[in-house]
Design a protein around this motif. Sequence first.
Motif, short mmCIF file in Angstrom:
data_model
loop_
_atom_site.label_atom_id
_atom_site.label_comp_id
_atom_site.label_asym_id
_atom_site.label_seq_id
_atom_site.Cartn_x
_atom_site.Cartn_y
_atom_site.Cartn_z
N MET A 38 0.85 -1.19 0.00
CA MET A 38 0.00 0.00 0.00
C MET A 38 0.89 1.24 0.00
SD MET A 38 -3.05 -1.29 2.56
CE MET A 38 -4.21 -0.10 1.86
N ALA A 40 1.05 5.38 -0.33
CA ALA A 40 0.40 6.70 -0.32
C ALA A 40 1.37 7.67 -0.99
CB ALA A 40 0.08 7.13 1.10
N SER A 176 -5.41 2.17 -8.08
CA SER A 176 -5.03 3.49 -7.63
C SER A 176 -6.22 4.44 -7.68
CB SER A 176 -3.90 4.05 -8.50
OG SER A 176 -3.51 5.34 -8.08
N LEU A 318 -11.33 4.50 -1.83
CA LEU A 318 -10.22 3.56 -1.96
C LEU A 318 -10.51 2.25 -1.22
CD1 LEU A 318 -7.48 3.01 -3.17
CD2 LEU A 318 -6.42 4.14 -1.20
N GLU A 340 -2.71 1.95 -4.30
CA GLU A 340 -2.11 3.28 -4.19
C GLU A 340 -3.12 4.35 -3.87
OE1 GLU A 340 0.69 6.47 -6.61
OE2 GLU A 340 -0.93 5.44 -7.67
N GLY A 341 -2.83 5.13 -2.82
CA GLY A 341 -3.52 6.40 -2.60
C GLY A 341 -2.79 7.46 -3.42
N GLU A 359 -7.34 12.69 1.05
CA GLU A 359 -6.83 11.52 0.34
C GLU A 359 -6.10 10.57 1.28
OE1 GLU A 359 -7.44 10.68 -2.81
OE2 GLU A 359 -8.68 12.48 -3.06
N TYR A 360 -5.32 11.13 2.23
CA TYR A 360 -4.62 10.21 3.14
C TYR A 360 -5.61 9.56 4.10
CZ TYR A 360 -0.89 7.76 5.33
OH TYR A 360 -0.09 6.74 5.77
N PHE A 363 -6.92 6.73 2.27
CA PHE A 363 -5.90 5.69 2.22
C PHE A 363 -5.84 4.93 3.55
CE2 PHE A 363 -1.48 4.44 3.08
CZ PHE A 363 -1.22 3.60 2.00
#
Length: 485
Positions: A38, A40, A176, A318, A340-341, A359-360, A363
């Motif tokens: 994974m 980020a 992704s 995600l 993938e983030g 986004e994180y 993730f």
Amino acid sequence: MMTGRRLGATLLLAVLAAPAGAQQAGAASETPRNVIVMIADGSGYNMLASTRYWLGHALTADGPDWRHLSMATYALRLEEQPHGLKQDPALVYDSVKSWDTAPMDGNSGCKTEYPAGFAAYEWNRCTAPDSAGTASAMMTGTRTYNGAIDVDGNAQPVESVAEAAKASGRKVGTLSTVPFSHATPAAAGAAHNASRGNYHEIASEMLSGQTLDFIGGGGNPGYDGAGAPRAAAAADDDAYHWISQADWQAVKDGTSGWTLVEDRAAIQALAASPREGRVLVVPQIAATMQVERPGPAGTDLKTSAPLDTPRLETVPTLPELAMAGLSQLQSPDGLFLMIEGGAVDWGMHANMLGRAIEEYDDFDRAVQAVSDWIEDPATPASWQDTLVIVTADHDHMLTGPDPGEAFDPIENRGAGKLPGHMWWSNSHSNQLVPFFVRGAGAERFVAAADQTDRAVSGGRTYGRGAYLTQPEMGRILKQMMAGRK
């Protein structure tokens, strides 16, 4: 009571003394059956700190069952063209240079719109790698030049982890939150190309090759960045930036050998009802899932807090993509999946911390979803036969808001409030990135982390402790795929 500012400084300076993480219970194999990587994109230590402060709690991989290390990300060379295998020594990670707090006047020599700040900032800015070369190093065990996809410094193809996984009998996938032909999903998806910008060639190789069983990502020609349907697009239109019109037509009409899934509800359904054969998930969005969605008129996205603009409801999260991928790939022979983030990096390039935190957070929720999947008795996985790596391909130049303090910590302003911060670039950094690992074979990465990041500058001690390199990660993963210790 410790304030947010003091806590941030303590976190930065205490990493040398922090434990590597608790040994997890139960005997785990050194050669896992399932491997989930994974990434980020762009997420260094301060990106993670920003997300923790916004959320008001720790991240999934902060937990005691994870081993906590760092990883170096430097490139073979910065020039985006093949000409030899020699390492540029100026790019090799150097703790002294990376933590040099000597003040610098004026603006940066390589990012002229930003102040230079300190010698360390300038070195990290001007020696920074890109996502193609870094992802390729993690996915092949071979360090390469910026812009390269799974080739060496002479642009010769190198066997990837995905290819080694397929040769071992595992099912293989890559997904992704950015276009599936973008750098990181391409490197994890058995593409080989001298230049990351050859998106049509990369997409064709991923679709026509025999390595992948599952692909997920953005890049749908039929929709714009707000998720609205496009009018009919011409072959030279931007709609076909990430995949050629011919390949897209073959996917749409069913002649490509892939089952295309676009609708969010259908993507969600894959988690419980996987399809037969190879599945391509391309949600109804132009490029990224969320980070490029427009805000209300007059909104400054550089100062907006996370979720000031409501999320698009027509595209999957995600975690939903991850569950679709795991469902499609689970097999008695095991799986390899890269998740993938990717859009964290896109938010950071635009200096939009709020969007990057969104986004994180997405993730991190995917990391938790993967952990829950492993621990679910109904799934063919456990921590004794499954390895999960949570890391980044590179860092960005992000600090706390005080320009006069070297490595000023991110300012914790409380949960739900945008942390205090300052951008020193609109691009990458050569600093170490966090590396978390858990499950079967985790100790092999701990053993590889035989270098120590430590420097004294301005009377203070800095550093991230034990670290490994990206080619070391890639080589261990390929050995695992081959069943070698």
